[in-house]
Design an enzyme around this catalytic site. Structure first.
Site, short mmCIF file in Angstrom:
data_model
loop_
_atom_site.label_atom_id
_atom_site.label_comp_id
_atom_site.label_asym_id
_atom_site.label_seq_id
_atom_site.Cartn_x
_atom_site.Cartn_y
_atom_site.Cartn_z
N GLY A 90 0.83 -1.22 0.00
CA GLY A 90 0.00 0.00 0.00
C GLY A 90 0.85 1.26 0.00
O GLY A 90 0.48 2.29 -0.55
N ASN A 91 2.05 1.14 0.61
CA ASN A 91 2.97 2.29 0.63
C ASN A 91 3.55 2.58 -0.74
O ASN A 91 4.02 3.69 -1.00
CB ASN A 91 4.11 2.04 1.62
CG ASN A 91 3.64 2.24 3.06
OD1 ASN A 91 3.05 3.26 3.37
ND2 ASN A 91 3.89 1.28 3.91
N LYS A 141 -1.94 -3.49 16.61
CA LYS A 141 -1.83 -2.67 15.40
C LYS A 141 -2.52 -1.33 15.62
O LYS A 141 -3.74 -1.26 15.71
CB LYS A 141 -2.50 -3.42 14.25
CG LYS A 141 -2.12 -2.92 12.89
CD LYS A 141 -1.00 -3.73 12.30
CE LYS A 141 -0.66 -3.22 10.90
NZ LYS A 141 0.61 -3.71 10.43
N LYS A 164 -1.38 -8.28 4.32
CA LYS A 164 -1.68 -8.54 2.90
C LYS A 164 -0.73 -9.57 2.29
O LYS A 164 -1.10 -10.28 1.35
CB LYS A 164 -1.70 -7.24 2.08
CG LYS A 164 -0.41 -6.45 2.05
CD LYS A 164 0.46 -6.72 0.85
CE LYS A 164 1.74 -5.92 1.00
NZ LYS A 164 2.86 -6.38 0.22
N LYS A 190 7.05 -10.77 5.09
CA LYS A 190 7.18 -11.12 3.67
C LYS A 190 7.89 -12.46 3.52
O LYS A 190 7.47 -13.32 2.74
CB LYS A 190 7.94 -10.01 2.92
CG LYS A 190 7.14 -8.72 2.81
CD LYS A 190 7.94 -7.60 2.21
CE LYS A 190 7.11 -6.36 1.96
NZ LYS A 190 6.27 -5.91 3.06
#
Length: 317
Positions: free
Chosen positions: A12-13, A132, A217, A280
């Site tokens: 998203g960044n 979060k 994600k 990741k």
């Protein structure tokens, strides 16, 4: 489906090129850049499913909602609905850009965005320790009121005020999986699991209901890649290659490593930042452990070169 199938997870960044200029227009332009590189893959014969992050965008939607509630007395938008809003908006930017590029290149392919729900387990340990931070800063009084009246989890944030925190549970199922598979089989480029998917739970009666949480994600894209038997899982991020001992004299760029090496590096706990690269690598490990063939981590502009073996970090089963 005869063509090779890839899942591409976009951060998203990566839709925010300039922190001082985060307009919808600037994000649209950034989406176009990423779409160009995905179009190159499609031109090379790949079928693709695209997942994307939404961290900054959900933050913007939440802040707008909070300000509108405070200034105009409007209703606040629940977090799961903010996630749905971001899937629509980011999906639209990627979908339109990619469709335009394919049309300009004479490639007859359709692009579609699926509003995707991700089933999570109400008993996931993450719900016991929400961590979060989301939304704006509050006074201690407001934080305590929200906790009391709305059941929010709140924490004091490094002297800057109080913030709401939510859980980040693991994805269990992609609710719209069969729809995604049907679209991919028809050769349609499918944008799905946006922001990790909208987190939903089954209260026990077979229905779904939204829950205030965020799903990673990369984890959701990994699950998607496993379920559709993708030939390749690409994580598109801010760096060209992954390094171990980053920023130290013994820093080493990784060109190609095995699943076993990836697991060993992750287990050492010193190479990959917890909030960025570690998930990741974990997402790739899960994909490869569950029948995946190979994964690639690189930045959007180097996807084409990486597919030719010129750059990027390849992790193979």
């Amino acid at each position: 489906m005869t063509n090779k199938l890839a899942v591409i997870a976009i951060g998203g960044n990566s839709l925010i090129i300039d922190e001082k200029n985060v307009t919808v227009e600037s994000q649209y332009k950034a989406a176009k850049e990423t779409a160009l590189h995905i179009a190159d893959m499609i031109e090379q014969g790949w079928e693709v499913a695209i997942g994307h992050g939404n961290g900054p965008q959900v933050g913007f939607i939440l802040r707008r909602s909070e300000i509108a509630a405070r200034v105009e007395g409007m209703h606040e938008v629940p977090l799961d609905v903010c996630g749905a809003d971001s899937q629509g908006a980011i999906g639209y930017a990627l979908q339109q850009n990619l469709q335009n590029i394919l049309y300009q290149r004479g490639i007859k392919k359709k692009v579609v965005t699926i509003i995707t729900q991700t089933l999570v387990d109400k008993a996931d340990p993450a719900f016991q320790k929400p961590a979060k931070p989301i939304g704006g800063f509050m006074t201690k009084e407001e934080a305590e009121r929200r906790q009391r009246e709305q059941g929010w989890s709140v924490v004091e944030d490094a002297g800057r005020g109080w913030r709401r925190v939510v859980a980040s549970p693991l994805p269990k199922e992609i609710v719209e999986l069969e729809t995604v598979e049907t679209l991919l089989e028809k050769g349609i480029v499918t944008i799905t699991v946006g922001g990790g998917g909208i987190p939903v739970v089954d209260p026990g009666d077979g229905n779904y209901e939204g829950i205030a949480a965020v799903v990673d994600k990369d984890y959701a894209s990994s699950l998607l890649a496993q379920k559709i038997n993708a030939d390749l899982f690409v994580i598109s991020t801010a760096i060209e290659k992954v390094a171990v001992n980053f920023g130290k004299p013994e820093q080493k760029w990784l060109d190609r490593i095995s699943l076993a090496e990836a697991k060993a590096y992750l287990a050492e706990g010193i190479h990959f930042a917890k909030g960025s690269m570690a998930p990741k690598i974990q997402a790739v490990i899960w994909y490869l452990e569950n029948g995946g063939k190979e994964a690639l981590i690189t930045n959007p502009e180097n996807i084409g070169r990486a597919l030719k073996g010129e750059t990027g970090t390849w992790i193979v089963a």
